[in-house]
Design an enzyme around this catalytic site. Sequence first.
Site, mmCIF file in Angstrom:
data_model
loop_
_atom_site.group_PDB
_atom_site.id
_atom_site.type_symbol
_atom_site.label_atom_id
_atom_site.label_comp_id
_atom_site.label_asym_id
_atom_site.label_seq_id
_atom_site.Cartn_x
_atom_site.Cartn_y
_atom_site.Cartn_z
ATOM 1 N N SER A 143 -4.689 -34.806 28.534
ATOM 2 C CA SER A 143 -6.558 -34.885 29.534
ATOM 3 C C SER A 143 -6.793 -36.288 29.852
ATOM 4 C CB SER A 143 -7.646 -34.572 27.979
ATOM 5 O OG SER A 143 -8.778 -35.308 28.281
ATOM 6 N N TYR A 156 -9.896 -34.505 19.228
ATOM 7 C CA TYR A 156 -9.362 -33.947 20.350
ATOM 8 C C TYR A 156 -8.755 -35.453 21.264
ATOM 9 C CZ TYR A 156 -9.073 -32.178 25.672
ATOM 10 O OH TYR A 156 -9.618 -31.376 26.684
HETATM 11 P P1 NAD Z 1 -10.306 -22.197 28.032
HETATM 12 O O1 NAD Z 1 -10.337 -22.213 26.921
HETATM 13 O O2 NAD Z 1 -10.003 -21.512 29.480
HETATM 14 O O3 NAD Z 1 -8.519 -22.001 27.440
HETATM 15 C C1 NAD Z 1 -7.310 -22.062 26.488
HETATM 16 C C2 NAD Z 1 -6.720 -21.409 25.972
HETATM 17 O O4 NAD Z 1 -5.934 -21.759 25.592
HETATM 18 C C3 NAD Z 1 -6.647 -19.443 26.260
HETATM 19 O O5 NAD Z 1 -5.765 -18.920 26.658
HETATM 20 C C4 NAD Z 1 -7.330 -19.424 24.645
HETATM 21 O O6 NAD Z 1 -6.775 -17.862 24.193
HETATM 22 C C5 NAD Z 1 -6.132 -20.964 24.075
HETATM 23 N N1 NAD Z 1 -5.619 -20.704 22.733
HETATM 24 C C6 NAD Z 1 -6.804 -20.863 22.555
HETATM 25 N N2 NAD Z 1 -6.446 -21.267 20.847
HETATM 26 C C7 NAD Z 1 -5.339 -20.768 20.953
HETATM 27 C C8 NAD Z 1 -4.585 -20.641 19.076
HETATM 28 N N3 NAD Z 1 -4.694 -21.141 18.534
HETATM 29 N N4 NAD Z 1 -3.214 -20.206 19.903
HETATM 30 C C9 NAD Z 1 -3.158 -19.274 21.155
HETATM 31 N N5 NAD Z 1 -4.196 -19.510 22.268
HETATM 32 C C10 NAD Z 1 -4.945 -20.362 21.492
HETATM 33 O O7 NAD Z 1 -9.523 -23.769 28.547
HETATM 34 P P2 NAD Z 1 -8.992 -24.518 29.699
HETATM 35 O O8 NAD Z 1 -9.814 -25.678 29.550
HETATM 36 O O9 NAD Z 1 -8.757 -23.762 31.134
HETATM 37 O O10 NAD Z 1 -8.159 -25.526 28.456
HETATM 38 C C11 NAD Z 1 -6.325 -25.385 28.534
HETATM 39 C C12 NAD Z 1 -5.707 -26.876 28.679
HETATM 40 O O11 NAD Z 1 -6.468 -27.790 29.264
HETATM 41 C C13 NAD Z 1 -6.365 -27.399 26.934
HETATM 42 O O12 NAD Z 1 -4.834 -28.056 26.878
HETATM 43 C C14 NAD Z 1 -8.108 -28.298 27.321
HETATM 44 O O13 NAD Z 1 -7.911 -29.723 26.158
HETATM 45 C C15 NAD Z 1 -7.266 -29.003 28.491
HETATM 46 N N6 NAD Z 1 -7.886 -29.807 29.911
HETATM 47 C C16 NAD Z 1 -8.909 -28.765 29.996
HETATM 48 C C17 NAD Z 1 -10.343 -29.790 30.579
HETATM 49 C C18 NAD Z 1 -11.208 -28.851 31.423
HETATM 50 O O14 NAD Z 1 -11.894 -29.467 31.615
HETATM 51 N N7 NAD Z 1 -11.434 -27.580 31.481
HETATM 52 C C19 NAD Z 1 -9.357 -31.309 31.205
HETATM 53 C C20 NAD Z 1 -9.070 -31.301 30.440
HETATM 54 C C21 NAD Z 1 -8.202 -30.818 29.728
#
Ligand code: NAD
Length: 261
Positions: A143, A156
């Site tokens: 991130s 985080y």
């Molecule tokens: P999201 O909530 O859409 O997806 C998260 C996924 O993780 C889902 O499939 C959920 O079921 C799964 N998950 C959560 N807890 C879990 C567990 N204990 N075991 C197995 N699976 C689990 O979120 P996203 O935005 O797609 O995030 C995905 C990654 O991207 C994360 O690591 C997040 O930190 C990172 N990220 C997101 C953003 C953003 O702006 N959305 C920015 C930077 C980084």
Amino acid sequence: MSLKSKNAVVTGSTSGIGLAYARALAAEGVNVQINGFGKPEDIETERKKIEADFGVKATYSPADMTKPAEIAGMVQQAEKELGSVDILINNAGIQFVSPVDEFPVDKWDQIIAINMSSAFHAMRAAIPGMRARGWGRIISTASAHSLVASPFKSAYVTAKHGLVGLTKTVALEVATHGVTANCISPGYVWTPLVENQIPDTMKARGLTREQVINDVLLDAQPTKQFVTVDQVAAIAVFLCSDAASQITGANISVDGGWTAA
Ligand code: NAD
């Protein structure tokens, strides 16, 4: 070399960025094992859709990324059902927003486990096979918060900085085995994770929904646009290509200029 018939595990791929990774890899002919939580019927719909849209094999692991034995089991399941784990994408992640002195201890432990330690457990299980075959790609979704901090996101920010350190270390350990390890660091991507943190940020900072979107979330992003999940997934596909075989231990930003500031 084509990616056709390679096999990938993507953690946290029942929604958001993870699902985009799984679909983008499947579009290149990669068989995928998806993982994550959600309604069983919705997960099954997404799994079947990957197979129908791209003609690859798609399997599902319900492994909980807070449980080391389940993470090892997830890798074993993919090795059994797909044949190998050539590509590992550590992507599962959650967020919790609170001042550090009020941060619930269980939330801290959960974020460190899911956002950081799960990558260690999955790498540990997948690397022996990659090393034996002389080819592998490990990609972790870090991130912009792996490079800079924001208030109220102590767990985080800590986990994402740690993920980058883990990735650099692993990259050095597997460098002569045809295996690369890299992070992708998005800024704000419009996914359920972003949507879900809006109410807590409203509460923590006393702001309206519009103020949170424009003045907090996109305030840091000079382009004033959210990153799309497809833009993040395209980087992962590139990192899996031969053209990227000398990119390892890197942390690639896709953040609309956020960390340039
Ligand atoms: P999201 O909530 O859409 O997806 C998260 C996924 O993780 C889902 O499939 C959920 O079921 C799964 N998950 C959560 N807890 C879990 C567990 N204990 N075991 C197995 N699976 C689990 O979120 P996203 O935005 O797609 O995030 C995905 C990654 O991207 C994360 O690591 C997040 O930190 C990172 N990220 C997101 C953003 C953003 O702006 N959305 C920015 C930077 C980084």
